[in-house]
Design an enzyme around this catalytic site. Structure first.
Site, PDB file in Angstrom:
ATOM      1  N   HIS A   1      25.034  45.579  38.873  1.00  0.00           N
ATOM      2  CA  HIS A   1      25.624  46.653  38.078  1.00  0.00           C
ATOM      3  C   HIS A   1      25.614  46.290  36.579  1.00  0.00           C
ATOM      4  O   HIS A   1      25.333  47.126  35.737  1.00  0.00           O
ATOM      5  CB  HIS A   1      27.053  46.960  38.538  1.00  0.00           C
ATOM      6  CG  HIS A   1      27.117  47.917  39.687  1.00  0.00           C
ATOM      7  ND1 HIS A   1      26.828  49.253  39.542  1.00  0.00           N
ATOM      8  CD2 HIS A   1      27.412  47.745  41.001  1.00  0.00           C
ATOM      9  CE1 HIS A   1      26.958  49.868  40.716  1.00  0.00           C
ATOM     10  NE2 HIS A   1      27.306  48.972  41.623  1.00  0.00           N
TER      11      HIS A   1
ATOM     12  N   ARG B   1      23.767  48.140  32.722  1.00  0.00           N
ATOM     13  CA  ARG B   1      24.538  48.729  31.623  1.00  0.00           C
ATOM     14  C   ARG B   1      24.015  48.292  30.257  1.00  0.00           C
ATOM     15  O   ARG B   1      23.564  47.158  30.097  1.00  0.00           O
ATOM     16  CB  ARG B   1      26.011  48.316  31.746  1.00  0.00           C
ATOM     17  CG  ARG B   1      26.689  48.893  32.969  1.00  0.00           C
ATOM     18  CD  ARG B   1      28.193  48.822  32.857  1.00  0.00           C
ATOM     19  NE  ARG B   1      28.729  47.480  32.775  1.00  0.00           N
ATOM     20  CZ  ARG B   1      29.086  46.735  33.830  1.00  0.00           C
ATOM     21  NH1 ARG B   1      28.940  47.192  35.048  1.00  0.00           N
ATOM     22  NH2 ARG B   1      29.582  45.538  33.655  1.00  0.00           N
TER      23      ARG B   1
ATOM     24  N   THR C   1      36.611  46.980  38.253  1.00  0.00           N
ATOM     25  CA  THR C   1      37.737  46.611  39.124  1.00  0.00           C
ATOM     26  C   THR C   1      37.336  45.579  40.172  1.00  0.00           C
ATOM     27  O   THR C   1      38.172  45.118  40.937  1.00  0.00           O
ATOM     28  CB  THR C   1      38.267  47.862  39.863  1.00  0.00           C
ATOM     29  OG1 THR C   1      37.190  48.418  40.628  1.00  0.00           O
ATOM     30  CG2 THR C   1      38.790  48.905  38.888  1.00  0.00           C
TER      31      THR C   1
END
Lengths: 170, 170, 170
Positions: free
Chosen positions: B48, B52, B33
């Protein structure tokens, strides 16, 4: 039974306190410490009032909380105080240290001995960054010390997050 | 399974969410978001992303989260949304009350019925001092109410502190 | 035993740490990270000092915490560090990124291997609203990452609220 319910802003702590008060099947006296000094506050107060059963008695007491408890506590009744942090904030805004100490002591000295059931609601305010503002730091200190004193004297302490309760005591 | 993972800033909540998504052995759709409007935000997003697995699909959706979930949720897949507080902040910054209400409702009304597994990550922001700033207070209120609504509809709610999980529900 | 005790401001975390150190019946070395730069800080330091047993040894170390631990840790002794967030704040205020990284690394690399018992106290600062101030955000990030790293290496992690302990680990 003396119970302290803590939680952050909009954590659902008031709703939990109201459910627990209602579940006792006893008469409920609701003591509101909020003072309506602006529109935002009026709205917050009205929203809380609409959530409560109409047959509950309400007493507004922004400052003399210890006295209000001593005068009204009795066997077979629940008093719900919502909330301590607003009361503390009202006291600190008076900017009168001896008045502040007297009222704080009044609450802390009567709490354990009061007859009947008591549910106190208060805001956790000390888990964010320490603010620049000296009054805000003072408020955080006083709220933290108050919570420690009351928790030590309470039979049950609950922390509410996202409407979910964690039992801190017993 | 609908799961809500709450925690403070840098609490390890995203890492926990990613571990849980990975542990399902299902396909993972990651819905980000965040909007990259400055260097600091770019850096946070890149950090981030590097954490992943490369085979996860990523969808950037700063505003229309309910629609993105309805269009993409399916059996045998996990959707990980990180994070709700940024989405809420994006909505509030639009300064369009009816848009805000529509999008909030869109999420809350579809959440429970969505097919497949869902992991929502959100920031606890209400356990510090109440800020002077009216928009910040509004944000705290909305975040708290959102967490309460979603927690009530979730099968599992976890609070993360220092990388350690506490189960709030069931 | 390596233990991390977290809690908000005025949560009773220092008192719990002192009780646990005292309960070991071992010699206690108290490492204070506070620097007395104003009257408010002097008062906070004095209040904490009065709470501690007079036979505990005290070492003031605002910056070189890793070195202080390596030089002083030994079997049969407890070191109590109060608190990490002040140390972190002292380091960040130096505004010297490589000094900061060196000192942070020094603590994180020695922690697990130190002989004897260690009790670290630190403030939870990330559960309020994210502040406007970039340094404050940086501080929240660093505190959160530090807590995660130390929690992962600790045998026991405790969160204190209103003087009441919740065990986060094991």
């Amino acid at each position: 039974m003396k119970e302290l319910i803590l939680g952050g802003a909009r954590s659902g702590k008031s709703r939990l306190a109201e459910q627990r008060a209602g579940a006792t099947q006893q008469d409920v006296l609701y003591i509101a410490t909020a003072q309506a000094y602006d529109d935002e506050m009026n709205e917050r107060i009205a929203r809380h009032q609409n959530d409560r059963p109409p047959h509950w008695q309400t007493l507004e007491e922004p400052l003399y909380l210890g006295r209000a408890l001593q005068e009204n506590a009795k066997q077979g009744q629940v008093i719900l105080v919502d909330c301590l942090t607003l009361w503390l904030s009202n006291l600190l805004c008076m900017d009168d240290p001896s008045f502040f100490e007297t009222e704080k002591k009044s609450l802390l000295e009567c709490y354990r001995q009061l007859p009947g059931q008591l549910i106190l609601v208060s805001n956790e305010v000390g888990q964010g960054i320490v603010p620049d503002n000296a009054l805000a730091r003072r408020f955080i200190d006083e709220a933290g010390w108050l919570h420690q004193s009351l928790a030590a004297q309470s039979d049950q302490v609950t922390f509410v997050t996202a409407g979910l309760a964690q039992q801190l005591k017993p």
